[in-house]
Design an enzyme around this catalytic site. Structure first.
Site, mmCIF file in Angstrom:
data_model
loop_
_atom_site.group_PDB
_atom_site.id
_atom_site.type_symbol
_atom_site.label_atom_id
_atom_site.label_comp_id
_atom_site.label_asym_id
_atom_site.label_seq_id
_atom_site.Cartn_x
_atom_site.Cartn_y
_atom_site.Cartn_z
ATOM 1 N N HIS A 167 -57.625 -13.456 -146.388
ATOM 2 C CA HIS A 167 -57.644 -13.361 -144.924
ATOM 3 C C HIS A 167 -56.287 -12.883 -144.380
ATOM 4 O O HIS A 167 -55.910 -13.213 -143.260
ATOM 5 C CB HIS A 167 -58.064 -14.692 -144.285
ATOM 6 C CG HIS A 167 -59.514 -15.011 -144.516
ATOM 7 N ND1 HIS A 167 -60.529 -14.474 -143.752
ATOM 8 C CD2 HIS A 167 -60.124 -15.777 -145.449
ATOM 9 C CE1 HIS A 167 -61.695 -14.907 -144.190
ATOM 10 N NE2 HIS A 167 -61.477 -15.703 -145.233
ATOM 11 N N ASP A 170 -55.601 -9.452 -144.956
ATOM 12 C CA ASP A 170 -55.761 -7.994 -144.839
ATOM 13 C C ASP A 170 -55.861 -7.528 -143.395
ATOM 14 O O ASP A 170 -55.213 -6.559 -142.998
ATOM 15 C CB ASP A 170 -56.950 -7.487 -145.666
ATOM 16 C CG ASP A 170 -58.249 -8.236 -145.413
ATOM 17 O OD1 ASP A 170 -58.234 -9.250 -144.678
ATOM 18 O OD2 ASP A 170 -59.282 -7.821 -145.961
ATOM 19 N N GLY A 173 -73.168 -11.546 -153.149
ATOM 20 C CA GLY A 173 -72.809 -12.744 -152.391
ATOM 21 C C GLY A 173 -71.882 -13.681 -153.138
ATOM 22 O O GLY A 173 -71.744 -14.839 -152.781
ATOM 23 N N GLY A 179 -68.572 -13.124 -153.568
ATOM 24 C CA GLY A 179 -67.178 -12.980 -153.161
ATOM 25 C C GLY A 179 -66.375 -12.106 -154.107
ATOM 26 O O GLY A 179 -65.152 -12.161 -154.136
ATOM 27 N N SER A 223 -69.486 -6.950 -154.254
ATOM 28 C CA SER A 223 -70.590 -6.079 -154.675
ATOM 29 C C SER A 223 -70.742 -4.918 -153.696
ATOM 30 O O SER A 223 -71.154 -3.823 -154.079
ATOM 31 C CB SER A 223 -71.890 -6.882 -154.755
ATOM 32 O OG SER A 223 -72.152 -7.538 -153.523
ATOM 33 N N ASP A 229 -60.957 -4.165 -150.775
ATOM 34 C CA ASP A 229 -62.022 -4.015 -151.763
ATOM 35 C C ASP A 229 -62.192 -2.561 -152.196
ATOM 36 O O ASP A 229 -62.356 -2.259 -153.373
ATOM 37 C CB ASP A 229 -63.344 -4.549 -151.192
ATOM 38 C CG ASP A 229 -63.251 -6.021 -150.830
ATOM 39 O OD1 ASP A 229 -62.222 -6.653 -151.164
ATOM 40 O OD2 ASP A 229 -64.187 -6.540 -150.199
#
Length: 392
Positions: A43, A45, A134, A136, A139, A186
């Site tokens: 948290h 980013d 889902g 984390g 995906s 990501d």
């Protein structure tokens, strides 16, 4: 107990077989993109901070070929996606741009097709994936970056587009087509990761630095809690707004520029929740920088301490953990040979990441399984390669 990570070749064979059955011919193009685990820097980013992920050996594999149909036809074999698992959409033009729709999983593919930096031909494609949905471990970015890399292979792109611009195109796809206001981490790690390295990303300047993570005596254990609490996406938007509010009270553009001293001096101007949200972010940005220094010096003990501090702040100050994640972390920390453990990803379920001595990993998995009320899945991971084309 440990989930065997399927070799890329197995996923490739699976995707090729499904493609042949669905489309009646063999594919001639293939690519893959990894999921990721964030070692520390959660948290941060969207607060212009630092993140420190590594690419996982879990990947999404794409196979396909160009067609002249004017349609993009896509089949997914991924488990847990919403139905239907097959979709068709028209190749976009200026006159007929793509727009989001159903099934939801297809929006990640469509969003990239819509934002691809080049002319997209019509194509048929099948996707197989080992990245848990889902969990984390991103995906979604694996799907986006896999689509982009597949299109590069399909169009024989000359790679004049920078990796950064490709990552930004994939991020835009997630913002616009999936409606998720994600940071850049990501997509960056999926495109820029390297074997035996984690990647420090500065989310403000978008500069990144590879940091070696290749000690054969140390492994990263990813533990999927296999729970995903139904948390409205507004939870994330709320956290973001609280961080922005904290920065504004401090007279700053973002919490990246704040110090712990400034926060304490202005504590009386904030409500308790805003203060705690800001305290996590300011602390986490520093923890991430300190963790890189620790890893560069092979100081795993220090790195582990910072992971635990990160988890505690995410649990108490940012309030994005859940009982299952707390249970997994607590159990891991009871094992001799574990350096540190924390929740990873957005929170409210998903995975934990644990840094552990290689000779203690079996003991760690056994103890966690015994202590955990649910049914965990374990992945023993090394830092892996980024997205790439594959040979058929």
């Amino acid at each position: 107990m440990e989930s065997a990570i399927p070799p890329v070749q197995d996923l490739l064979n699976q995707a090729c077989k499904a493609f042949q059955e669905k489309f009646g011919c063999a594919p001639d193009t293939a690519a893959c993109a990894p999921g990721r685990v964030n070692l520390i820097g959660e948290h941060t980013d969207y607060n212009d901070g630092f993140v420190f992920p590594m690419a996982l050996p879990l990947v999404s594999v794409f196979v396909g070929k160009k067609t002249t149909s004017g349609q993009c036809r896509v089949l997914t074999l991924a488990e847990g996606v919403d139905s239907p698992t097959y979709t068709e959409f028209t190749t976009p033009t200026d006159a007929t741009p793509l727009s989001p729709g159903t099934p939801k999983w297809a929006n990640y593919v469509k969003g990239v097709v819509a934002n691809y930096k080049g002319k997209v031909p019509s194509f048929d494609c099948a996707i197989a994936s080992s990245v848990p949905l889902g969990g984390g471990v991103s995906s979604s970015a694996s799907l986006e970056v896999g689509t982009y890399t597949f299109l590069d292979q399909l169009t024989k792109d000359d790679n004049s587009i920078s990796k950064k611009d490709k990552a930004l195109a994939c991020q835009k796809a997630e913002h616009v087509f999936a409606g998720a206001p994600c940071g850049i981490m990501d997509q960056f790690i999926a495109i820029m990761g390297e074997e035996n390295h984690a990647l420090l990303i500065d989310c403000r300047s978008l500069e990144s630095k590879l940091v070696p993570l290749k000690d054969p005596n140390v492994v990263v254990l990813v533990t999927n809690s296999n729970v995903k609490h139904e948390i409205n996406s507004s939870e994330y938007s709320t956290r973001r707004a609280q961080c922005e509010s904290g920065a504004k009270i401090l007279g700053l553009k973002s919490l990246r520029d704040a110090t712990e001293q400034q926060l304490e001096e202005n504590k009386s101007k904030m409500d308790d929740v805003t203060y705690r949200r800001a305290r996590h972010v300011i602390g986490e940005i520093k923890r991430t920088q300190d963790a890189v220094v620790a890893l560069e010096g092979s100081d795993y003990k220090r790195f582990g301490e910072l992971m635990v501090q990160s988890h505690n702040a995410l649990r108490d100050d940012f309030e994005v953990s859940c009982p299952e994640l707390d249970q997994l972390v607590a159990a891991a920390l009871e094992v001799d040979g574990v350096y540190g453990s924390r929740m990873t990803g957005g929170g409210f379920g998903g995975c934990t990441v644990t840094l552990v001595k290689k000779d203690a990993v079996a003991k760690a998995m056994e103890h966690i399984k015994k202590q955990y009320s649910g049914n965990p899945t374990f992945y023993v991971c090394a830092a892996s390669q980024a997205a790439r084309g594959l040979s058929l």
